[in-house]
Design an enzyme around this catalytic site. Sequence first.
Site, PDB file in Angstrom:
ATOM      1  N   GLU A  55      -1.599  -5.506 -13.540  1.00 12.87           N
ATOM      2  CA  GLU A  55      -2.425  -4.297 -13.561  1.00 12.87           C
ATOM      3  C   GLU A  55      -3.878  -4.607 -13.271  1.00 12.87           C
ATOM      4  O   GLU A  55      -4.494  -4.017 -12.378  1.00 12.87           O
ATOM      5  CB  GLU A  55      -2.302  -3.607 -14.918  1.00 12.87           C
ATOM      6  CG  GLU A  55      -3.090  -2.317 -15.023  1.00 12.87           C
ATOM      7  CD  GLU A  55      -2.533  -1.231 -14.136  1.00 12.87           C
ATOM      8  OE1 GLU A  55      -3.173  -0.934 -13.102  1.00 12.87           O
ATOM      9  OE2 GLU A  55      -1.469  -0.670 -14.455  1.00 12.87           O
ATOM     10  N   ASP A 108      -6.076  -3.553  -9.942  1.00  7.32           N
ATOM     11  CA  ASP A 108      -7.202  -2.628 -10.056  1.00  7.32           C
ATOM     12  C   ASP A 108      -8.485  -3.235  -9.505  1.00  7.32           C
ATOM     13  O   ASP A 108      -9.219  -2.598  -8.732  1.00  7.32           O
ATOM     14  CB  ASP A 108      -7.417  -2.244 -11.527  1.00  7.32           C
ATOM     15  CG  ASP A 108      -6.285  -1.427 -12.102  1.00  7.32           C
ATOM     16  OD1 ASP A 108      -5.463  -0.908 -11.330  1.00  7.32           O
ATOM     17  OD2 ASP A 108      -6.218  -1.310 -13.345  1.00  7.32           O
ATOM     18  N   SER A 160      -0.880   3.207 -10.440  1.00  8.35           N
ATOM     19  CA  SER A 160      -1.861   2.212 -10.875  1.00  8.35           C
ATOM     20  C   SER A 160      -2.780   1.816  -9.735  1.00  8.35           C
ATOM     21  O   SER A 160      -3.949   1.480  -9.956  1.00  8.35           O
ATOM     22  CB  SER A 160      -1.152   0.956 -11.393  1.00  8.35           C
ATOM     23  OG  SER A 160      -0.486   1.199 -12.599  1.00  8.35           O
TER      24      SER A 160
END
Length: 643
Positions: free
Chosen positions: A310, A314, A558
């Site tokens: 994640e 990002d 995401s």
Amino acid sequence: MLLVSRLLLAVVLGLTSTSVIASPLVPRVPHERRGALPRGWNAVRRADSDFVIPLRIGLSQSNMQSLEDFLLDVSHPESPNYGNHWSPAKVAETFKPSAESVSTVRGWLVESGIGADRVRLNPSGGWLVANVTVAEAEELLGTEYYVYEHADTGHEQLGCGQAYHLPEHVSPHVELVTPTLHFDAKVKQRRGVPPEKRSVKSKVGNPGSGPVSPKTTGTIKNIFNQLEHCDEQITPICLQALYDFVHIPLATNKNSIGIVEYTPQAYVPSDLDMFFANFSKSQIGQRPNLISIDGGTIDIGFGGFDVNGESDLDLQYAMALVGKAQPVTLYQTGDDVEGASFDTLLDALDGSFCTFEGGDDPTADPSYPDPFGGYQGALQCGGVTPAHVISTSYSYDEWELTPAYEQRQCAEYAKLGLMGVTVLFSSGDYGVAGNGGICLDADGEPDFPGFAFAPAFPGGCPYVTSVGATQVNPGAKVTDPESACMQVIFSGGGFSNVFPMPSYQKSAVEHYLSKYAPDYPAGTYNTSGSRGYPDLAANGANYVVAIQGEFSLVYGTSASSPVTAAILSAVNDARLAINKKPIGFINPTIYSSAFQHAFNDITNGTNPGCNTNGFSAEPGWDPVTGLGTPNFARLVAAWLLLP
């Protein structure tokens, strides 16, 4: 709002003859209900009647009936006050609980037999607190308390049954009471639990804990950083081509963008350099500006896709897209023992959230100093400056939380909007279903074979911008229209069971429902005029991400949220460069007629779930891809025309 859980009702009735104690003093009304216990929790015994608990009563905020009007006044493109955002002090003072609320609730407690010397108002004016026995709490609230145990960890928590009650004249002055129904983050350590199970982490940061967490089809060896292969691998140049995103920053000293991560999720510095070496060589060695909130750390001692995927995703894409000149802030939230809830971040961003507005819920939010041995500093209350754009790729299923808790948190996002902050959340990766494909039954209970859709939170909050996912279709060119994402994940979307439809999206949502609503049985989704989400979308399939020294293909909303955040941050840069204000809460603007041309409308694909095809992407807004994907050139031109 979800209905009372039949299963939980059966459990509670099996333990006690009634969940409401008749009051000899005043008539009471249900104040909060819980439709079902969150996964893993079970009532194991009645709480000891003489056990003392810190009863905390969060007082209702003033002027909440005007919150949306206040926000539209500074956010609607046709308002004469567009862009005149509020100061934090004005926000705090406007929504401070009234003296009448303090007096009414205190009077009720004293009249009910709680000595005046036991009732205190916290310094902020937001909480009334009294240490009471379980027996006293049960009498006050018309409920019964149980000890709940988590099946996986053995952790125990005190809470009441499916509802608690307040006198009719008191209820309007109270937001929520704790400890009662809230199970969304913190769990307490039980004595005797083996050491390997003593890590107490918030669900929001745990791998696979919510409807948003990236998925992968595995590692890849050959990287195609070419526009001809964007149907197979998404890299920064693909996104620039898809969304006409070319921008040279001019106001980086004024601009800011923030990415939120919740420990134990953590990026790997060497992964950033591996990614930059392939896609943005000038940024090798560059790192996000780390703001550690309540012990937030990237040094967690272990790794892998589930804990690094994640954050690596990002940051690699947000940083590469905004470029070397624009710093990116990382809000790393919660230590590696307790973790954090969304409230933990909000406390740090806005001191009024943990003071004037009622403060944290001790049964829902981690407490600091960490009682389990992690971060030993005090809970951060204010002091962290919110970035102009903040992206979060985490969420809950709406059914897991109580409506009062969600409404209180949603209001805080509105207050950030009042202060000029754009708040983005990923919409979910399971289409119309909840985490792992879970659905709801006729009573709103979680049930894998259920037929009713399970909306996400905060995506369904009307004061955030919810971002869904699209894809470049296999074999298509980067210049061809995208479709709703249907590779590995499905774009989260639907209609909230808690929040009503905001005025800014009324026309768009009603158009969809009148022309394209699927013919499902009554009760499949909320058709009573509720908030529809997502608001917009961006690509969410086949991202090339460096994770633990290897490249993987990654999928999820995401990815969609930080990519959108980077594009909106560039819009802010352009406005700030000519001394205009940041765009703030964007929803009233993007739904306005002046911005209809600024998105690439997505008209193909669905978001299946709950044994249905979900909704379909159609012309205009839809509960799959929202208004569509951003076209930066059109967006920046339209926003530069606004005051």
